[in-house]
Design a protein around this motif. Structure first.
Motif, PDB file in Angstrom:
ATOM      1  N   ALA A   1       0.838  -1.201   0.000  1.00 21.55           N
ATOM      2  CA  ALA A   1       0.000   0.000   0.000  1.00 21.55           C
ATOM      3  C   ALA A   1       0.870   1.246   0.000  1.00 21.55           C
ATOM      4  O   ALA A   1       1.943   1.270   0.616  1.00 21.55           O
ATOM      5  CB  ALA A   1      -0.926   0.011   1.212  1.00 21.55           C
TER       6      ALA A   1
ATOM      7  N   VAL B   1      -2.706  -1.376  -3.176  1.00 21.58           N
ATOM      8  CA  VAL B   1      -3.739  -0.450  -2.717  1.00 21.58           C
ATOM      9  C   VAL B   1      -3.147   0.956  -2.629  1.00 21.58           C
ATOM     10  O   VAL B   1      -2.023   1.134  -2.151  1.00 21.58           O
ATOM     11  CB  VAL B   1      -4.287  -0.860  -1.323  1.00 21.58           C
TER      12      VAL B   1
ATOM     13  N   GLN C   1     -10.000   1.263  -2.727  1.00 19.28           N
ATOM     14  CA  GLN C   1     -10.096   1.364  -1.273  1.00 19.28           C
ATOM     15  C   GLN C   1     -11.374   0.774  -0.686  1.00 19.28           C
ATOM     16  O   GLN C   1     -11.397   0.385   0.479  1.00 19.28           O
ATOM     17  CB  GLN C   1      -9.977   2.832  -0.849  1.00 19.28           C
TER      18      GLN C   1
END
Length: 203
Positions: free
Chosen positions: A13, A40, A79
């Protein structure tokens, strides 16, 4: 699975902290070596992509293609996609790396808040006792930041601040970026040759 092939499945992420280039370089190195990446990005991270990397983020799909295109082992999740495999502990995963990690995201993870896929994935990694590597990029640090890092460390998280070393005599910004990325790769047991180790040994 990962023991047989020596290839890992990792969640990566990038948040809105400065230093998006660390995360980009990290993912590119994992993909280059054939590891699987579940990726992400926060909304603020897209803004950093624009300001720091000078990328046109109006077409996010095209932006990701330019950075990570051509790899079948790259999986992007939005998300709010809680149907993604990284939202469940039943899916096989070797750990999660947040690089760089903002203080806001760190605080939410430290206190069990799971309002989006990134936070949920980090919560899953902690509850399953898998590796969680946090790469904070903030200075100076106040007591709240330090307490949250201590809390995560006590829970099993690994804190790897984006602090370039200089004993390898860096000659460029790339050298300094690669040092930090290499230190993070070390934490998830991924071999690399991004920097020369102390004593002159190979990475």
């Amino acid at each position: 699975m990962t023991q047989q092939t020596n290839k890992k499945v990792l969640t990566v992420a990038i948040t809105g902290a400065s230093g998006a280039v660390y995360g980009v370089r990290f993912v590119q190195e994992l993909l280059r070596q054939g590891h699987t990446v579940h990726f992400v990005l926060t909304g603020a991270a897209w803004q950093v992509f624009h300001y720091e990397l000078q990328l046109d983020t109006t077409d996010q799909e095209k932006c990701l293609e330019e950075l990570f295109g051509g790899y079948k082992n790259f999986h992007y999740h939005t998300q709010q996609d809680f149907s993604a495999p990284i939202a469940s502990g039943s899916a096989k995963n070797d750990g999660m790396i947040i690089i760089p990690c903002s203080m806001g995201t760190l605080a939410k993870i430290a206190h069990g808040i799971s309002s989006n896929l990134l936070e949920r994935s980090a919560d899953v990694v902690l509850k399953e006792r898998r590796k969680l590597v946090i790469v904070p990029r903030e200075t100076p640090l106040n007591s709240i930041h330090l307490e949250n890092m201590k809390r995560l460390s006590d829970l099993g998280g690994l804190i790897v601040p984006a602090m370039p070393g200089f004993y390898h005599n860096p000659e460029s910004m790339d050298d300094m970026i690669n040092f930090v990325v290499g230190k993070v790769l070390d934490q998830v047991d991924v071999d690399h040759n991004l920097f020369t180790r102390w004593g002159g040994g190979e990475s």
